[in-house]
Design a protein around this motif. Structure first.
Motif, PDB file in Angstrom:
ATOM      1  N   ILE A   1       0.825  -1.182   0.025  1.00 46.48           N
ATOM      2  CA  ILE A   1       0.152  -0.119  -0.027  1.00 46.48           C
ATOM      3  C   ILE A   1       0.876   1.227   0.092  1.00 46.48           C
ATOM      4  CG2 ILE A   1      -1.960  -1.052   1.171  1.00 46.48           C
ATOM      5  CD1 ILE A   1      -1.252   0.122   3.704  1.00 46.48           C
ATOM      6  N   ALA A   2       0.566   2.365  -0.672  1.00 46.93           N
ATOM      7  CA  ALA A   2       0.935   3.579  -0.857  1.00 46.93           C
ATOM      8  C   ALA A   2       0.071   4.434  -0.759  1.00 46.93           C
ATOM      9  CB  ALA A   2       1.900   3.730  -1.919  1.00 46.93           C
ATOM     10  N   GLY A   3       0.417   5.777   0.096  1.00 51.49           N
ATOM     11  CA  GLY A   3      -0.610   6.927  -0.006  1.00 51.49           C
ATOM     12  C   GLY A   3       0.322   8.214   0.028  1.00 51.49           C
ATOM     13  N   HIS A   4      -0.483   9.297  -0.413  1.00 51.13           N
ATOM     14  CA  HIS A   4       0.412  10.571  -0.615  1.00 51.13           C
ATOM     15  C   HIS A   4      -0.307  11.747   0.214  1.00 51.13           C
ATOM     16  CE1 HIS A   4       0.883  14.667  -2.915  1.00 51.13           C
ATOM     17  NE2 HIS A   4       1.999  14.223  -2.297  1.00 51.13           N
ATOM     18  N   SER A   5       0.592  12.330   1.253  1.00 53.62           N
ATOM     19  CA  SER A   5       0.085  13.486   1.926  1.00 53.62           C
ATOM     20  C   SER A   5      -0.891  12.820   3.155  1.00 53.62           C
ATOM     21  CB  SER A   5      -0.395  14.543   1.422  1.00 53.62           C
ATOM     22  OG  SER A   5      -0.484  15.568   2.138  1.00 53.62           O
ATOM     23  N   ALA A   6      -2.263  13.189   2.893  1.00 57.83           N
ATOM     24  CA  ALA A   6      -3.276  12.521   4.136  1.00 57.83           C
ATOM     25  C   ALA A   6      -3.112  11.390   3.612  1.00 57.83           C
ATOM     26  CB  ALA A   6      -4.567  13.411   3.979  1.00 57.83           C
ATOM     27  N   GLY A   7      -3.208  10.654   2.534  1.00 58.15           N
ATOM     28  CA  GLY A   7      -3.059   9.432   2.069  1.00 58.15           C
ATOM     29  C   GLY A   7      -1.750   8.609   2.863  1.00 58.15           C
ATOM     30  N   GLY A   8      -0.674   9.409   2.820  1.00 59.50           N
ATOM     31  CA  GLY A   8       0.335   8.693   3.588  1.00 59.50           C
ATOM     32  C   GLY A   8       0.109   8.440   5.022  1.00 59.50           C
ATOM     33  N   HIS A   9      -0.689   9.554   5.615  1.00 58.82           N
ATOM     34  CA  HIS A   9      -0.948   9.469   6.999  1.00 58.82           C
ATOM     35  C   HIS A   9      -2.029   8.008   7.062  1.00 58.82           C
ATOM     36  CE1 HIS A   9      -4.863   9.450   9.459  1.00 58.82           C
ATOM     37  NE2 HIS A   9      -3.809   9.601  10.754  1.00 58.82           N
ATOM     38  N   LEU A  10      -2.838   7.868   6.095  1.00 62.76           N
ATOM     39  CA  LEU A  10      -3.957   6.599   6.312  1.00 62.76           C
ATOM     40  C   LEU A  10      -3.244   5.291   5.977  1.00 62.76           C
ATOM     41  CD1 LEU A  10      -6.874   8.586   4.182  1.00 62.76           C
ATOM     42  CD2 LEU A  10      -6.756   7.944   6.727  1.00 62.76           C
ATOM     43  N   VAL A  11      -2.080   5.418   5.071  1.00 66.88           N
ATOM     44  CA  VAL A  11      -1.564   4.093   4.987  1.00 66.88           C
ATOM     45  C   VAL A  11      -0.817   3.696   6.440  1.00 66.88           C
ATOM     46  CG1 VAL A  11      -1.876   4.015   2.427  1.00 66.88           C
ATOM     47  CG2 VAL A  11       0.406   4.746   3.567  1.00 66.88           C
TER      48      VAL A  11
ATOM     49  N   ARG B   1      -1.436 -10.519   4.952  1.00 71.19           N
ATOM     50  CA  ARG B   1      -0.877 -10.486   3.562  1.00 71.19           C
ATOM     51  C   ARG B   1      -0.209  -9.097   3.383  1.00 71.19           C
ATOM     52  NH1 ARG B   1      -6.313 -11.213   0.294  1.00 71.19           N
ATOM     53  NH2 ARG B   1      -4.849 -10.729  -1.334  1.00 71.19           N
ATOM     54  N   LEU B   2      -0.499  -7.969   4.511  1.00 66.55           N
ATOM     55  CA  LEU B   2       0.235  -6.944   4.074  1.00 66.55           C
ATOM     56  C   LEU B   2       1.638  -6.792   4.262  1.00 66.55           C
ATOM     57  CD1 LEU B   2      -0.047  -3.622   4.015  1.00 66.55           C
ATOM     58  CD2 LEU B   2      -0.278  -3.335   6.219  1.00 66.55           C
ATOM     59  N   GLN B   3       2.431  -6.406   3.307  1.00 68.45           N
ATOM     60  CA  GLN B   3       3.799  -6.790   3.362  1.00 68.45           C
ATOM     61  C   GLN B   3       4.600  -5.217   3.357  1.00 68.45           C
ATOM     62  OE1 GLN B   3       5.353  -9.306   0.384  1.00 68.45           O
ATOM     63  NE2 GLN B   3       4.366 -11.125   1.310  1.00 68.45           N
ATOM     64  N   ARG B   4       4.305  -4.408   2.374  1.00 67.96           N
ATOM     65  CA  ARG B   4       5.303  -3.354   2.148  1.00 67.96           C
ATOM     66  C   ARG B   4       4.004  -2.048   2.532  1.00 67.96           C
ATOM     67  NH1 ARG B   4       9.957  -3.473  -1.840  1.00 67.96           N
ATOM     68  NH2 ARG B   4      10.695  -5.745  -1.475  1.00 67.96           N
ATOM     69  N   ILE B   5       4.500  -0.870   3.090  1.00 69.27           N
ATOM     70  CA  ILE B   5       3.852   0.419   3.000  1.00 69.27           C
ATOM     71  C   ILE B   5       4.644   1.513   2.681  1.00 69.27           C
ATOM     72  CG2 ILE B   5       2.643   1.988   4.822  1.00 69.27           C
ATOM     73  CD1 ILE B   5       3.107  -1.660   5.830  1.00 69.27           C
ATOM     74  N   VAL B   6       4.276   2.165   1.822  1.00 72.69           N
ATOM     75  CA  VAL B   6       5.027   3.307   1.418  1.00 72.69           C
ATOM     76  C   VAL B   6       4.051   4.792   1.679  1.00 72.69           C
ATOM     77  CG1 VAL B   6       6.156   4.722  -0.397  1.00 72.69           C
ATOM     78  CG2 VAL B   6       6.455   2.247  -0.315  1.00 72.69           C
ATOM     79  N   SER B   7       4.647   5.611   2.590  1.00 73.44           N
ATOM     80  CA  SER B   7       4.124   6.669   2.934  1.00 73.44           C
ATOM     81  C   SER B   7       4.609   7.738   2.405  1.00 73.44           C
ATOM     82  CB  SER B   7       3.968   6.830   4.584  1.00 73.44           C
ATOM     83  OG  SER B   7       3.771   8.237   4.944  1.00 73.44           O
ATOM     84  N   ILE B   8       4.281   8.530   1.261  1.00 80.17           N
ATOM     85  CA  ILE B   8       4.706   9.436   0.479  1.00 80.17           C
ATOM     86  C   ILE B   8       4.491  10.738   1.086  1.00 80.17           C
ATOM     87  CG2 ILE B   8       5.039  10.520  -1.856  1.00 80.17           C
ATOM     88  CD1 ILE B   8       3.942   7.658  -2.920  1.00 80.17           C
ATOM     89  N   SER B   9       5.278  11.673   1.505  1.00 75.81           N
ATOM     90  CA  SER B   9       4.957  12.989   2.090  1.00 75.81           C
ATOM     91  C   SER B   9       3.916  12.905   3.089  1.00 75.81           C
ATOM     92  CB  SER B   9       4.417  14.068   1.040  1.00 75.81           C
ATOM     93  OG  SER B   9       5.082  14.294  -0.225  1.00 75.81           O
ATOM     94  N   GLY B  10       4.031  12.172   3.864  1.00 82.25           N
ATOM     95  CA  GLY B  10       3.074  11.548   4.986  1.00 82.25           C
ATOM     96  C   GLY B  10       2.886  12.460   6.272  1.00 82.25           C
ATOM     97  N   LEU B  11       2.023  12.410   6.621  1.00 83.79           N
ATOM     98  CA  LEU B  11       1.689  13.268   8.215  1.00 83.79           C
ATOM     99  C   LEU B  11       1.416  12.388   9.092  1.00 83.79           C
ATOM    100  CD1 LEU B  11      -0.795  15.848   6.439  1.00 83.79           C
ATOM    101  CD2 LEU B  11       1.344  16.303   7.336  1.00 83.79           C
ATOM    102  N   HIS B  12       2.652  11.926  10.029  1.00 82.67           N
ATOM    103  CA  HIS B  12       2.706  10.993  10.926  1.00 82.67           C
ATOM    104  C   HIS B  12       2.529  11.457  12.541  1.00 82.67           C
ATOM    105  CE1 HIS B  12       5.086   9.657   7.511  1.00 82.67           C
ATOM    106  NE2 HIS B  12       4.045   8.894   7.490  1.00 82.67           N
ATOM    107  N   ASP B  13       2.178  12.864  12.533  1.00 77.82           N
ATOM    108  CA  ASP B  13       1.962  13.381  13.837  1.00 77.82           C
ATOM    109  C   ASP B  13       0.829  14.344  13.643  1.00 77.82           C
ATOM    110  OD1 ASP B  13       1.677  14.478  16.480  1.00 77.82           O
ATOM    111  OD2 ASP B  13       3.829  14.923  16.826  1.00 77.82           O
ATOM    112  N   LEU B  14      -0.243  14.297  14.110  1.00 80.27           N
ATOM    113  CA  LEU B  14      -1.550  15.357  13.610  1.00 80.27           C
ATOM    114  C   LEU B  14      -1.652  16.468  14.752  1.00 80.27           C
ATOM    115  CD1 LEU B  14      -4.167  12.882  12.332  1.00 80.27           C
ATOM    116  CD2 LEU B  14      -2.154  13.555  10.984  1.00 80.27           C
ATOM    117  N   ARG B  15      -0.891  16.365  15.866  1.00 78.03           N
ATOM    118  CA  ARG B  15      -1.221  17.348  16.791  1.00 78.03           C
ATOM    119  C   ARG B  15      -0.945  18.797  16.265  1.00 78.03           C
ATOM    120  NH1 ARG B  15       2.495  14.926  21.551  1.00 78.03           N
ATOM    121  NH2 ARG B  15       3.863  14.685  19.566  1.00 78.03           N
TER     122      ARG B  15
END
Length: 271
Positions: free
Chosen positions: A136-146, A163-177
């Motif tokens: 799975i991959a996601g961009h920005s807010a999608g990066g947060h979601l993946v 089954r989940l093996q790889r996650i790519v967070s592209i420009s992800g938001l990982h601390d929402l505070r």
């Protein structure tokens, strides 16, 4: 010290001709959908829930499928949909994977925690149609979601989690505070409890997953910091995780590697 949090998270204001990107994405996405539909390799508007936006599109390779790739779009949980990013399935499909792109409900009609659950449901529904590993991959807010799918409190069922093996967070938001300090929060309605609960960097990773945090080197400093933050914290918790800076890329063009099967970004996602 950051004095202007709105500017810190304002991508378009720091990208030349930023307004030209969404129409270009939409045109490329429409052309790709048309191409795949004519080839008989597209399944569009598949329901994964009861809501009008709880739909995903599925694109199949020309030959046996290696597994499932899911791309989750961004837009600060407030805008866009899968129709704007269909073309980002091209790299995965040409590499032999089946690609799914979901839409989801948008704030303020839903809280971010609700979107997290919806994306879990979308991945589950796509996985029922496609055998093999899930990347799975996601961009920005999608990066947060993946990245939330890779947390120990993931909404995924044990079967999909395995089954989940790889996650790519592209420009992800990982601390929402920090987002609570922006004008966006008038729409997002984050409070301290939800911001903490929905921050992957304040959570723990599922074991046995390979995670890449990918960001453009020209992105806003906050996005570079957010990118490296998750890799830093989760490395300390034993995850197989790395941070990558894509040289010369900004927030809007950093996703373009998903269009090419031979790109470094696709290598990180598909292997």
């Amino acid at each position: 010290m950051i004095a202007d949090w709105d500017d810190a998270y304002n991508n378009g204001g720091h990208i030349a001709r930023a307004e030209t990107y969404p129409p270009r994405w939409a045109a490329a996405a429409a052309a790709f959908r048309d191409e795949m539909t004519k080839a008989g390799r597209a399944e569009l508007d598949i329901a994964y829930g009861e809501g009008e936006r709880e739909r995903f599109d599925l694109y199949r390779p020309d030959g046996p499928s290696k597994g499932l790739i899911v791309f989750v779009h961004g837009g600060y949980w407030m805008k866009f949909g899968r129709d704007s990013f269909s073309h980002l399935a091209r790299g995965g499909v040409e590499a032999g994977w089946t690609a799914a792109l979901p839409s989801y409900d948008l704030a303020p009609a839903i809280h971010i925690s609700g979107i997290t659950r919806q994306i879990g449901g979308a991945i589950e529904a796509a996985a029922e149609r496609v055998a093999g590993p899930i990347h799975i991959a996601g961009h920005s807010a999608g990066g947060h979601l993946v990245s939330r799918m890779a947390c120990i409190d993931t909404p995924l069922t044990p079967a999909a989690r395995d089954r989940l093996q790889r996650i790519v967070s592209i420009s992800g938001l990982h601390d929402l505070r920090p987002l609570m300090k922006t004008a966006m929060n008038d729409t997002l309605h984050l409070d301290a409890d939800e911001a903490r609960a929905e921050s992957a960097a304040l959570n723990e990773p599922l074991p046995g997953k390979r995670i890449v945090c990918w960001v453009g080197s020209l992105e806003r400093p906050e996005f570079v910091r957010q990118n490296d933050l998750l890799a830093n914290v989760w490395t300390g918790l034993g995850a197989e995780i790395s941070a990558r800076h894509d040289e010369g890329r900004h927030h809007f063009d950093v996703i373009e590697g998903l269009e090419r099967a031979d790109s470094a970004l696709m290598a990180a996602l598909a292997g």
